[in-house]
Design an enzyme around this catalytic site. Sequence first.
Site, PDB file in Angstrom:
ATOM      1  N   ASP A  77      -8.222  -0.179   3.235  1.00  9.91           N
ATOM      2  CA  ASP A  77      -6.788  -0.416   3.434  1.00  9.91           C
ATOM      3  C   ASP A  77      -6.612  -0.839   4.894  1.00  9.91           C
ATOM      4  O   ASP A  77      -7.530  -0.713   5.699  1.00  9.91           O
ATOM      5  CB  ASP A  77      -5.996   0.883   3.143  1.00  9.91           C
ATOM      6  CG  ASP A  77      -4.491   0.726   3.377  1.00  9.91           C
ATOM      7  OD1 ASP A  77      -3.939  -0.322   2.977  1.00  9.91           O
ATOM      8  OD2 ASP A  77      -3.868   1.628   3.964  1.00  9.91           O
ATOM      9  N   SER A  78      -5.417  -1.301   5.233  1.00  8.24           N
ATOM     10  CA  SER A  78      -5.132  -1.625   6.635  1.00  8.24           C
ATOM     11  C   SER A  78      -5.234  -0.375   7.511  1.00  8.24           C
ATOM     12  O   SER A  78      -5.464  -0.471   8.704  1.00  8.24           O
ATOM     13  CB  SER A  78      -3.720  -2.193   6.755  1.00  8.24           C
ATOM     14  OG  SER A  78      -2.779  -1.215   6.326  1.00  8.24           O
ATOM     15  N   TYR A 102      -0.812  -4.730   7.907  1.00  3.08           N
ATOM     16  CA  TYR A 102      -1.052  -6.046   7.309  1.00  3.08           C
ATOM     17  C   TYR A 102       0.271  -6.690   6.857  1.00  3.08           C
ATOM     18  O   TYR A 102       0.346  -7.892   6.697  1.00  3.08           O
ATOM     19  CB  TYR A 102      -1.925  -5.913   6.054  1.00  3.08           C
ATOM     20  CG  TYR A 102      -3.407  -5.706   6.271  1.00  3.08           C
ATOM     21  CD1 TYR A 102      -3.989  -5.802   7.528  1.00  3.08           C
ATOM     22  CD2 TYR A 102      -4.234  -5.429   5.185  1.00  3.08           C
ATOM     23  CE1 TYR A 102      -5.365  -5.608   7.691  1.00  3.08           C
ATOM     24  CE2 TYR A 102      -5.602  -5.250   5.335  1.00  3.08           C
ATOM     25  CZ  TYR A 102      -6.166  -5.334   6.589  1.00  3.08           C
ATOM     26  OH  TYR A 102      -7.510  -5.157   6.741  1.00  3.08           O
ATOM     27  N   CYS A 147      -4.871  -1.234  -1.257  1.00  2.00           N
ATOM     28  CA  CYS A 147      -3.790  -1.806  -0.450  1.00  2.00           C
ATOM     29  C   CYS A 147      -3.106  -2.885  -1.282  1.00  2.00           C
ATOM     30  O   CYS A 147      -3.773  -3.821  -1.742  1.00  2.00           O
ATOM     31  CB  CYS A 147      -4.409  -2.405   0.810  1.00  2.00           C
ATOM     32  SG  CYS A 147      -3.256  -3.329   1.833  1.00  2.00           S
ATOM     33  N   ASN A 148      -1.825  -2.752  -1.482  1.00  2.00           N
ATOM     34  CA  ASN A 148      -1.095  -3.761  -2.265  1.00  2.00           C
ATOM     35  C   ASN A 148      -1.039  -5.101  -1.526  1.00  2.00           C
ATOM     36  O   ASN A 148      -1.122  -6.153  -2.152  1.00  2.00           O
ATOM     37  CB  ASN A 148       0.329  -3.279  -2.532  1.00  2.00           C
ATOM     38  CG  ASN A 148       0.369  -2.130  -3.514  1.00  2.00           C
ATOM     39  OD1 ASN A 148       0.475  -2.330  -4.719  1.00  2.00           O
ATOM     40  ND2 ASN A 148       0.263  -0.907  -3.023  1.00  2.00           N
ATOM     41  N   THR A 149      -0.887  -5.041  -0.206  1.00  2.00           N
ATOM     42  CA  THR A 149      -0.748  -6.266   0.576  1.00  2.00           C
ATOM     43  C   THR A 149      -2.041  -7.086   0.544  1.00  2.00           C
ATOM     44  O   THR A 149      -2.018  -8.304   0.326  1.00  2.00           O
ATOM     45  CB  THR A 149      -0.373  -5.923   2.032  1.00  2.00           C
ATOM     46  OG1 THR A 149       0.686  -4.966   2.024  1.00  2.00           O
ATOM     47  CG2 THR A 149       0.048  -7.144   2.804  1.00  2.00           C
ATOM     48  N   GLU A 178       0.984   6.209   9.720  1.00  2.00           N
ATOM     49  CA  GLU A 178      -0.210   6.116  10.576  1.00  2.00           C
ATOM     50  C   GLU A 178      -0.167   7.146  11.712  1.00  2.00           C
ATOM     51  O   GLU A 178      -1.197   7.581  12.204  1.00  2.00           O
ATOM     52  CB  GLU A 178      -0.332   4.706  11.175  1.00  2.00           C
ATOM     53  CG  GLU A 178      -0.743   3.647  10.171  1.00  2.00           C
ATOM     54  CD  GLU A 178      -2.136   3.854   9.597  1.00  2.00           C
ATOM     55  OE1 GLU A 178      -3.077   4.079  10.371  1.00  2.00           O
ATOM     56  OE2 GLU A 178      -2.282   3.797   8.356  1.00  2.00           O
ATOM     57  N   CYS A 220       3.430   0.350  -1.909  1.00  2.00           N
ATOM     58  CA  CYS A 220       2.530   0.308  -0.744  1.00  2.00           C
ATOM     59  C   CYS A 220       1.820   1.648  -0.733  1.00  2.00           C
ATOM     60  O   CYS A 220       2.458   2.694  -0.935  1.00  2.00           O
ATOM     61  CB  CYS A 220       3.343   0.105   0.534  1.00  2.00           C
ATOM     62  SG  CYS A 220       2.425   0.422   2.060  1.00  2.00           S
ATOM     63  N   HIS A 264       0.746   3.479   1.501  1.00  2.00           N
ATOM     64  CA  HIS A 264       1.167   4.466   2.503  1.00  2.00           C
ATOM     65  C   HIS A 264       2.301   5.361   1.985  1.00  2.00           C
ATOM     66  O   HIS A 264       2.451   6.503   2.410  1.00  2.00           O
ATOM     67  CB  HIS A 264       1.658   3.768   3.782  1.00  2.00           C
ATOM     68  CG  HIS A 264       0.555   3.270   4.672  1.00  2.00           C
ATOM     69  ND1 HIS A 264      -0.193   2.149   4.387  1.00  2.00           N
ATOM     70  CD2 HIS A 264       0.075   3.758   5.851  1.00  2.00           C
ATOM     71  CE1 HIS A 264      -1.079   1.950   5.362  1.00  2.00           C
ATOM     72  NE2 HIS A 264      -0.939   2.912   6.261  1.00  2.00           N
TER      73      HIS A 264
HETATM   74  N1  DGL Z   1      -0.995   0.211   2.606  1.00  2.00           N
HETATM   75  C1  DGL Z   1      -0.897  -1.184   2.462  1.00  2.00           C
HETATM   76  C2  DGL Z   1      -0.173  -1.635   1.224  1.00  2.00           C
HETATM   77  O1  DGL Z   1      -0.345  -1.061   0.223  1.00  2.00           O
HETATM   78  C3  DGL Z   1      -0.664  -2.002   3.702  1.00  2.00           C
HETATM   79  C4  DGL Z   1       0.505  -1.710   4.533  1.00  2.00           C
HETATM   80  C5  DGL Z   1       0.476  -2.524   5.817  1.00  2.00           C
HETATM   81  O2  DGL Z   1      -0.557  -2.529   6.476  1.00  2.00           O
HETATM   82  O3  DGL Z   1       1.486  -3.147   6.138  1.00  2.00           O
HETATM   83  O4  DGL Z   1       0.555  -2.566   1.184  1.00  2.00           O
END
Ligand code: DGL
Length: 257
Positions: free
Chosen positions: A6-7, A38, A69-71, A147, A179, A181
């Site tokens: 993940d990011s 991300y 990570c969805n992004t 974070e 997301c 997070h």
């Molecule tokens: N946790 C990630 C997601 O699912 C990335 C969030 C990010 O880095 O902006 O999208």
Amino acid sequence: MIALFDSGLGGLSVMREVRSRLPQHDLLYFADTACCPYGLKSVSFVQQRSLQIGQFLSDYGARLLVVACNTASSAALEVLRAELAIPIVGMEPGLKPAVAATRSGYIGVLATSGTLAGERFARLVERFACQQTVITQPCPGLVEQVERGAIDAPRTDALLKQYIDPLLAQGVDTLVLGCTHYPFLREPIVHMVGPNITIIDTGPAVARHVVHMVSEHRITPGNSTTHYLTTGSADDVMSTAQRLLREAIVVRTTIVT
Ligand code: DGL
């Protein structure tokens, strides 16, 4: 070994679901903290970075890669599948379960700008939710709060209120956490919206898919080890990750180019 990336630390919400279903496998968690978040970066940056990390983890011995990570899934899943020789599990906001859960027909999706602007998300809405009203809400700032481990900080509450109140005012009864997070913010979210709003987190569904892939690709159990790598500061990441996971862990810093 199964690798997840993940990011930052959001993917730990997926990893804990995988761990509870595969207690004997070896897991490697990779947090690209140096490049986090991300969500506001360009698609080509996230694609390039995901490819570098995927290659690194494959060379490290991963037998299965989970893009937690969805992004990154939105930007890079196709290119990762085209370029890497190992099987890959990606993720997307849980619109399908949201459609099954909603009674009002109004679904709110909290995710990063990158995920919501992506073609994959547009296809997802078209495929599963053409008869519902899907209201999307990018949430800048929330990833950074997670974070920092600032789960119950006043600033986190203020951001949640700013993003969720307008959705509730429009009649949303189902909230998708799009997301990885955001599941760490489930408690303050439930506290804010009350018991009548359904909250959808895709972590458990992704973990079930990982279990399926492990058996399909005959990935054998290991020694129940969990290793953690970050491209950021090992001490900072370790202290937040320990708070999020509520257990003692060791994190090492690595460089990926
Ligand atoms: N946790 C990630 C997601 O699912 C990335 C969030 C990010 O880095 O902006 O999208």
